[in-house]
Design an enzyme around this catalytic site. Structure first.
Site, mmCIF file in Angstrom:
data_model
loop_
_atom_site.group_PDB
_atom_site.id
_atom_site.type_symbol
_atom_site.label_atom_id
_atom_site.label_comp_id
_atom_site.label_asym_id
_atom_site.label_seq_id
_atom_site.Cartn_x
_atom_site.Cartn_y
_atom_site.Cartn_z
ATOM 1 N N LYS A 191 -15.647 1.544 -0.977
ATOM 2 C CA LYS A 191 -14.503 2.129 -1.686
ATOM 3 C C LYS A 191 -14.940 2.686 -3.044
ATOM 4 C CE LYS A 191 -9.774 0.841 -3.062
ATOM 5 N NZ LYS A 191 -8.782 -0.256 -3.045
ATOM 6 N N ILE A 230 -4.792 -5.733 -4.181
ATOM 7 C CA ILE A 230 -4.012 -6.400 -5.218
ATOM 8 C C ILE A 230 -2.521 -6.387 -4.913
ATOM 9 C CG2 ILE A 230 -3.570 -4.449 -6.780
ATOM 10 C CD1 ILE A 230 -4.502 -6.455 -9.034
ATOM 11 N N ALA A 231 -2.133 -5.672 -3.843
ATOM 12 C CA ALA A 231 -0.741 -5.683 -3.393
ATOM 13 C C ALA A 231 -0.666 -5.414 -1.893
ATOM 14 C CB ALA A 231 0.080 -4.630 -4.147
ATOM 15 N N GLY A 232 -1.850 -5.297 -1.281
ATOM 16 C CA GLY A 232 -1.912 -4.965 0.138
ATOM 17 C C GLY A 232 -2.903 -3.857 0.425
ATOM 18 N N SER A 233 -3.773 -3.554 -0.541
ATOM 19 C CA SER A 233 -4.618 -2.362 -0.462
ATOM 20 C C SER A 233 -5.709 -2.408 0.600
ATOM 21 C CB SER A 233 -5.263 -2.084 -1.827
ATOM 22 O OG SER A 233 -4.285 -1.686 -2.749
ATOM 23 N N SER A 280 -4.561 1.049 -1.250
ATOM 24 C CA SER A 280 -5.399 2.047 -1.901
ATOM 25 C C SER A 280 -6.763 2.235 -1.249
ATOM 26 C CB SER A 280 -5.600 1.651 -3.370
ATOM 27 O OG SER A 280 -6.274 0.410 -3.485
ATOM 28 N N MET A 313 -5.270 3.535 -8.173
ATOM 29 C CA MET A 313 -5.141 2.534 -7.097
ATOM 30 C C MET A 313 -3.843 1.736 -7.180
ATOM 31 S SD MET A 313 -9.074 1.213 -6.788
ATOM 32 C CE MET A 313 -9.222 0.894 -8.549
#
Length: 552
Positions: free
Chosen positions: A127, A223-226, A202, A176
């Site tokens: 990434k 960090i939230a579902g990336s 992201s 992101m």
């Protein structure tokens, strides 16, 4: 005269930004041309290479053949380099932003290693924001384009020590803080199965590249579902480990929500092999803050029946028809296989999303994030979020009062800052208290793991930036810092699409309407479920994911 000077300065600044972006695109195109030439040269020199056969192998099969010597690392690397270009990613899918030219040097080093590592000869995609020596980690921001990294990040060093060959870097959404995949420098990444759809984010470039067959293993962050969202959208397996089980340096504006790095691949065994390779002495030596807990193979390979909590909806966003069906079908398969299924409901989900997650992510009222855009361009897919973040605190509070009867409070209230050290301490204390409450409920039901929905199917372009709160299904486990992974189990049916016409949501507010619009037109696209375990139990999480994968 002053007005003219201001306009001229703004024009010059904008011009400089455009020139930097154009230079970055030229550099990307040149790197991809070099990759194409290298792949073509190898093919001409080795006409007998069975590229199609190599690309058809699973990662476990590939690792075995590389280890026994029936395949060479060169044949595998150049086959995947050729596939990346054959996918026409720069023209259609647009998921690769850089060719890691040092991969050919790494190839030679791998061949000289005395002991073959667990990832010997495996090509890996990385990434964008993960540092690779000699390359830029832009974050989709123009301001970072000239900052060439002087050394590899810890995770890249460990991958290399295990014989892996990082060969490309992949696209991300700007900053992101979005689960689409677009930025002003490299543009929009498309879903490999449907170009009208987003691959998610992201880690969207990773999702698109692996799903398109251009990589067999990738490293993303979450960090939230990336990791989980692009894996769900693209039909991949992805694992978000417990924070700090794998090295991750969070951005400075993240405080009470845990981010982490993790693997993405086409099957669960590939994730397990990657975790086993990463959780090694080299990782523990390079970063002493990572707990020295090696991968527990016995837990991963266990066949003991599990006690599984499950829920079809979290009470915040009504699941789409395909999300609900995926959990229902998987629950039945697990029951028929001899596992015990127990209903479970996450406590106080509105409070978690509106207060703990969003206020924890933006404890400074998003001030640092807004500052990052000084002298930069905001991507169109991020504008609706950014325009909210930069509102003055007083305006946010007034809007919160006005909008409270119309939409959920998240938009305006939750991004107000923790206004003092005391309130920030309170925020961290509230997260810890919620985690204690959640675990108590888990233990009362004597659960091993949890089965729940993964957001999907893939969104139409431009929708993710207007539906940040729809990450409730994934960001809950960032707040809790639990390991969680996704596994594809089905595809969207015509019946799902027909049922979607009657979707109303829990609140009937604009967000519910947007979610319905976001997932329309997805017949045939992947649908996944999410598997969750308690902290530091990645092996159990993966074992559960493997069970789901096998049954589905």
């Amino acid at each position: 005269g002053s007005a003219v000077a201001v306009v001229l300065l703004k024009w010059l600044g904008h011009r400089q930004i455009q020139e930097k972006m154009e230079e970055a695109r030229r550099t990307r195109d040149l790197a991809l041309e070099q990759m194409e030439k290298a792949a073509r040269r190898f093919k001409q020199e080795n006409p007998g290479t069975q590229t199609a056969h190599i690309l058809s192998l699973t990662m476990m099969e590939l690792a075995e053949k590389l280890k026994e010597g029936s395949l060479s690392p060169e044949s595998v690397l150049y086959s995947y380099m050729g596939k990346v270009k054959a996918l026409e990613v720069t023209r259609e899918v647009n998921c690769v932003i850089d060719f890691i030219q040092g991969c050919e040097d790494q190839l030679q080093k791998v061949k000289q290693q005395k002991e073959k590592g667990l990832l010997y000869g495996i090509p890996i995609s990385i990434k964008d924001h993960i540092n690779c020596k000699g390359h830029v980690s832009s974050g989709g921001m123009v301001k970072f384009l000239g900052q060439v990294k002087e050394e590899d990040s810890v995770i890249v060093q460990v991958l290399k020590s295990q014989g892996a060959i990082p060969f490309v870097k992949t696209n991300i959404p700007q900053t992101m803080i979005n689960y689409d995949c677009s930025n002003p420098i490299f543009g929009q990444t498309l879903h490999p199965l449907n170009h009208q759809k987003s691959p998610g984010g992201s880690s969207g470039g990773e999702g698109a590249l692996i799903a398109g067959g251009g990589s067999i293993l990738g490293i993303g962050s979450d960090i939230a579902g990336s990791i989980r969202l692009p894996s769900s959208f693209c039909g991949l397996c992805g694992l978000k480990p417990t924070g700090n089980r794998i090295r991750y340096i969070p951005t400075t504006f993240v405080l009470a929500v845990t981010g982490m790095l993790g693997p993405m691949a086409r099957d669960v065994d590939s994730l397990a092999l990657c975790m086993k390779a990463l959780l090694c002495q080299e990782m523990f030596r390079l970063d002493p803050t990572v707990p020295p807990i090696p991968f527990d193979e016995e837990v991963y390979t266990s066949s003991k029946p599990l006690r599984i909590g499950y829920y079809e909806g979290d009470g915040y966003f009504q699941p789409t028809p395909s999300m609900k069906r995926a959990v229902q079908q998987t629950r039945k398969l697990l029951q028929d296989a001899g596992h015990t299924l127990v209903p479970f409901a996450p406590p106080k989900i509105d409070y978690v999303i509106d207060e703990l997650f969003t206020r924890g992510l933006f404890s400074d009222g998003a001030a640092h994030l807004v500052d990052c855009f000084k002298g930069d361009i905001v991507d169109p897919n991020l504008k609706s979020q950014f325009n909210t973040y930069r509102l003055p605190v007083l305006v946010k509070r007034i809007l919160a009062i006005i909008l409270k009867p119309i939409v959920r409070m998240h938009t305006a209230v939750s991004i107000s800052s923790c206004r003092s050290a005391k309130s920030l301490w309170g925020q961290h204390g509230a997260v810890a208290a919620y985690c204690t409450e959640f675990i108590a409920k888990w233990k009362k039901l004597r659960l091993d793991v949890i089965l729940c929905p993964a957001l999907g199917p893939a969104f139409n372009h431009g929708c993710a930036g207007k539906l940040f709160a729809a990450t409730s299904y994934t960001n809950l486990y960032n707040v809790l810092n639990f390991p969680a992974g996704v596994v594809p189990v089905s595809t969207v049916t015509k019946a799902d699409e027909e049922e979607l016409k009657h979707y109303r949501g829990h609140y009937g507010d604009p967000w519910d309407k947007r979610l319905k619009e976001a997932v329309e037109g997805a017949v045939g696209l992947p649908v996944a479920v999410q598997c969750v375990a308690l902290p530091w139990q990645e092996e159990l999480c993966l074992r559960f994911m493997k069970e789901v994968e096998t049954l589905a």
